[in-house]
Scaffold this motif. Structure first.
Motif, mmCIF file in Angstrom:
data_model
loop_
_atom_site.group_PDB
_atom_site.id
_atom_site.type_symbol
_atom_site.label_atom_id
_atom_site.label_comp_id
_atom_site.label_asym_id
_atom_site.label_seq_id
_atom_site.Cartn_x
_atom_site.Cartn_y
_atom_site.Cartn_z
ATOM 1 N N THR A 182 0.813 -1.217 0.000
ATOM 2 C CA THR A 182 0.000 0.000 0.000
ATOM 3 C C THR A 182 0.846 1.267 0.000
ATOM 4 O OG1 THR A 182 -0.285 -0.058 2.402
ATOM 5 C CG2 THR A 182 -2.025 -1.071 1.066
ATOM 6 N N LEU A 183 2.079 1.170 0.470
ATOM 7 C CA LEU A 183 2.966 2.337 0.455
ATOM 8 C C LEU A 183 3.716 2.496 -0.867
ATOM 9 C CD1 LEU A 183 4.431 2.038 4.048
ATOM 10 C CD2 LEU A 183 2.959 3.863 3.188
ATOM 11 N N THR A 184 3.906 1.410 -1.596
ATOM 12 C CA THR A 184 4.693 1.457 -2.823
ATOM 13 C C THR A 184 4.170 2.443 -3.868
ATOM 14 O OG1 THR A 184 5.523 -0.772 -2.471
ATOM 15 C CG2 THR A 184 5.629 0.059 -4.718
ATOM 16 N N PRO A 185 2.857 2.522 -4.137
ATOM 17 C CA PRO A 185 2.411 3.507 -5.131
ATOM 18 C C PRO A 185 2.792 4.944 -4.766
ATOM 19 C CG PRO A 185 0.673 1.926 -4.739
ATOM 20 C CD PRO A 185 1.747 1.656 -3.710
ATOM 21 N N VAL A 186 2.706 5.283 -3.506
ATOM 22 C CA VAL A 186 3.041 6.638 -3.069
ATOM 23 C C VAL A 186 4.538 6.886 -3.212
ATOM 24 C CG1 VAL A 186 2.959 8.251 -1.126
ATOM 25 C CG2 VAL A 186 1.060 6.661 -1.514
ATOM 26 N N ILE A 187 5.328 5.909 -2.812
ATOM 27 C CA ILE A 187 6.779 6.047 -2.919
ATOM 28 C C ILE A 187 7.201 6.093 -4.384
ATOM 29 C CG2 ILE A 187 8.960 4.846 -2.450
ATOM 30 C CD1 ILE A 187 7.499 3.870 0.196
ATOM 31 N N THR A 188 6.579 5.251 -5.204
ATOM 32 C CA THR A 188 6.880 5.256 -6.639
ATOM 33 C C THR A 188 6.516 6.598 -7.258
ATOM 34 O OG1 THR A 188 6.478 2.877 -6.706
ATOM 35 C CG2 THR A 188 6.497 4.035 -8.823
ATOM 36 N N HIS A 189 5.395 7.158 -6.837
ATOM 37 C CA HIS A 189 5.000 8.478 -7.324
ATOM 38 C C HIS A 189 6.086 9.509 -7.041
ATOM 39 C CE1 HIS A 189 3.083 12.479 -6.779
ATOM 40 N NE2 HIS A 189 2.534 12.152 -7.939
ATOM 41 N N ARG A 190 6.682 9.411 -5.861
ATOM 42 C CA ARG A 190 7.729 10.365 -5.495
ATOM 43 C C ARG A 190 8.893 10.282 -6.474
ATOM 44 N NH1 ARG A 190 7.789 14.857 -4.707
ATOM 45 N NH2 ARG A 190 5.709 14.305 -4.111
ATOM 46 N N PHE A 191 9.241 9.062 -6.901
ATOM 47 C CA PHE A 191 10.339 8.892 -7.855
ATOM 48 C C PHE A 191 9.952 9.341 -9.265
ATOM 49 C CE2 PHE A 191 12.021 6.133 -4.583
ATOM 50 C CZ PHE A 191 13.388 6.349 -4.679
ATOM 51 N N LEU A 192 8.680 9.163 -9.610
ATOM 52 C CA LEU A 192 8.231 9.492 -10.966
ATOM 53 C C LEU A 192 7.635 10.886 -11.075
ATOM 54 C CD1 LEU A 192 6.523 6.121 -11.965
ATOM 55 C CD2 LEU A 192 8.848 6.885 -12.463
ATOM 56 N N TYR A 193 7.553 11.590 -9.958
ATOM 57 C CA TYR A 193 6.929 12.915 -9.940
ATOM 58 C C TYR A 193 7.525 13.812 -11.020
ATOM 59 C CZ TYR A 193 5.256 17.373 -8.167
ATOM 60 O OH TYR A 193 4.647 18.590 -8.053
ATOM 61 N N ALA A 194 6.679 14.442 -11.770
ATOM 62 C CA ALA A 194 7.055 15.391 -12.830
ATOM 63 C C ALA A 194 7.866 14.743 -13.954
ATOM 64 C CB ALA A 194 7.806 16.582 -12.244
ATOM 65 N N LYS A 195 7.751 13.430 -14.112
ATOM 66 C CA LYS A 195 8.458 12.741 -15.192
ATOM 67 C C LYS A 195 7.492 12.312 -16.301
ATOM 68 C CE LYS A 195 12.499 12.272 -12.939
ATOM 69 N NZ LYS A 195 12.793 13.536 -12.356
ATOM 70 N N HIS A 196 6.240 12.743 -16.199
ATOM 71 C CA HIS A 196 5.203 12.429 -17.193
ATOM 72 C C HIS A 196 4.999 10.920 -17.336
ATOM 73 C CE1 HIS A 196 5.287 16.648 -18.120
ATOM 74 N NE2 HIS A 196 6.601 16.568 -18.295
ATOM 75 N N LYS A 197 4.937 10.233 -16.210
ATOM 76 C CA LYS A 197 4.760 8.779 -16.182
ATOM 77 C C LYS A 197 3.497 8.382 -15.415
ATOM 78 C CE LYS A 197 8.797 7.674 -18.014
ATOM 79 N NZ LYS A 197 8.900 7.101 -19.330
ATOM 80 N N ARG A 198 2.545 9.289 -15.330
ATOM 81 C CA ARG A 198 1.344 9.013 -14.539
ATOM 82 C C ARG A 198 0.594 7.786 -15.054
ATOM 83 N NH1 ARG A 198 -1.686 13.075 -11.391
ATOM 84 N NH2 ARG A 198 0.347 13.096 -10.452
ATOM 85 N N ASP A 199 0.572 7.577 -16.369
ATOM 86 C CA ASP A 199 -0.133 6.415 -16.911
ATOM 87 C C ASP A 199 0.496 5.112 -16.434
ATOM 88 O OD1 ASP A 199 2.137 7.048 -18.432
ATOM 89 O OD2 ASP A 199 1.292 6.231 -20.285
ATOM 90 N N VAL A 200 1.822 5.048 -16.431
ATOM 91 C CA VAL A 200 2.530 3.860 -15.938
ATOM 92 C C VAL A 200 2.288 3.717 -14.440
ATOM 93 C CG1 VAL A 200 4.807 2.817 -15.605
ATOM 94 C CG2 VAL A 200 4.290 4.031 -17.728
ATOM 95 N N LEU A 201 2.377 4.805 -13.721
ATOM 96 C CA LEU A 201 2.165 4.785 -12.274
ATOM 97 C C LEU A 201 0.771 4.254 -11.944
ATOM 98 C CD1 LEU A 201 3.016 5.526 -9.376
ATOM 99 C CD2 LEU A 201 2.108 7.805 -9.817
ATOM 100 N N LEU A 202 -0.244 4.727 -12.645
ATOM 101 C CA LEU A 202 -1.608 4.276 -12.376
ATOM 102 C C LEU A 202 -1.768 2.786 -12.632
ATOM 103 C CD1 LEU A 202 -3.777 7.217 -13.703
ATOM 104 C CD2 LEU A 202 -3.792 6.283 -11.396
#
Length: 164
Positions: free
Chosen positions: A77-97
């Protein structure tokens, strides 16, 4: 209705739609994370209780399995949030979702197993083992029905289309 039709009906761009989906997922994760953390905290203090020394091998092994399941649930449950931090502003929201959706679903499985195991552990301390196992089995079926079959039935009934 296709995704593009939904976006048009809501007057949102694909980027706005992804933002909305991410925000909805964050809300779900906040609720889930809190519950997992509370369960984890209670489980972590059990071995330090005097009565825990009296439990048999079955209960000790069950405890280890449940604690590990809750730990895995917390990580998932924490991994999506942590992954978001790494991908923030990298235009990878589709992969993140996509990744976050799978991680969250796997977390729900581990949470369901952990809740059922924790129930069995607690009941095994206060009622006889066969009754505890039966009750935990009923709880497992209830979790499966409510968390898997109901959403799948609603998805099929709606033809897989919705207003998301």
């Amino acid at each position: 209705m296709k995704d593009a039709d939904h976006a048009h009906a809501r007057s949102e761009t694909p980027a706005e739609r992804m933002d909305r989906h991410w925000n909805e997922m964050l809300q779900e994760l906040r609720v889930t994370q809190t519950g997992v953390q509370v369960i984890f905290a209670f489980l972590l203090i059990l071995p330090f209780q005097q009565r825990f020394q009296d439990v048999d091998d079955f209960s000790r092994r069950l405890y280890v399995v449940v604690v590990c399941l809750v730990a895995v649930s917390a990580v998932l449950t924490l991994t999506p949030v942590i992954t978001h931090r790494f991908l923030y502003a990298k235009h990878k929201r589709d992969v993140l979702l996509t990744v976050a959706d799978w991680l969250t679903k796997i977390a729900f499985v581990t949470i369901g197993l952990a809740l059922t195991g924790a129930l069995l552990l607690a009941l095994d301390m206060v009622i006889d083992r066969p009754a505890a196992i039966s009750t935990a089995g009923v709880a497992a079926v209830l979790v499966l029905l409510l968390w898997a079959f109901v959403p799948l039935a609603l998805l099929r009934a709606g033809g897989g289309e919705g207003n998301y």
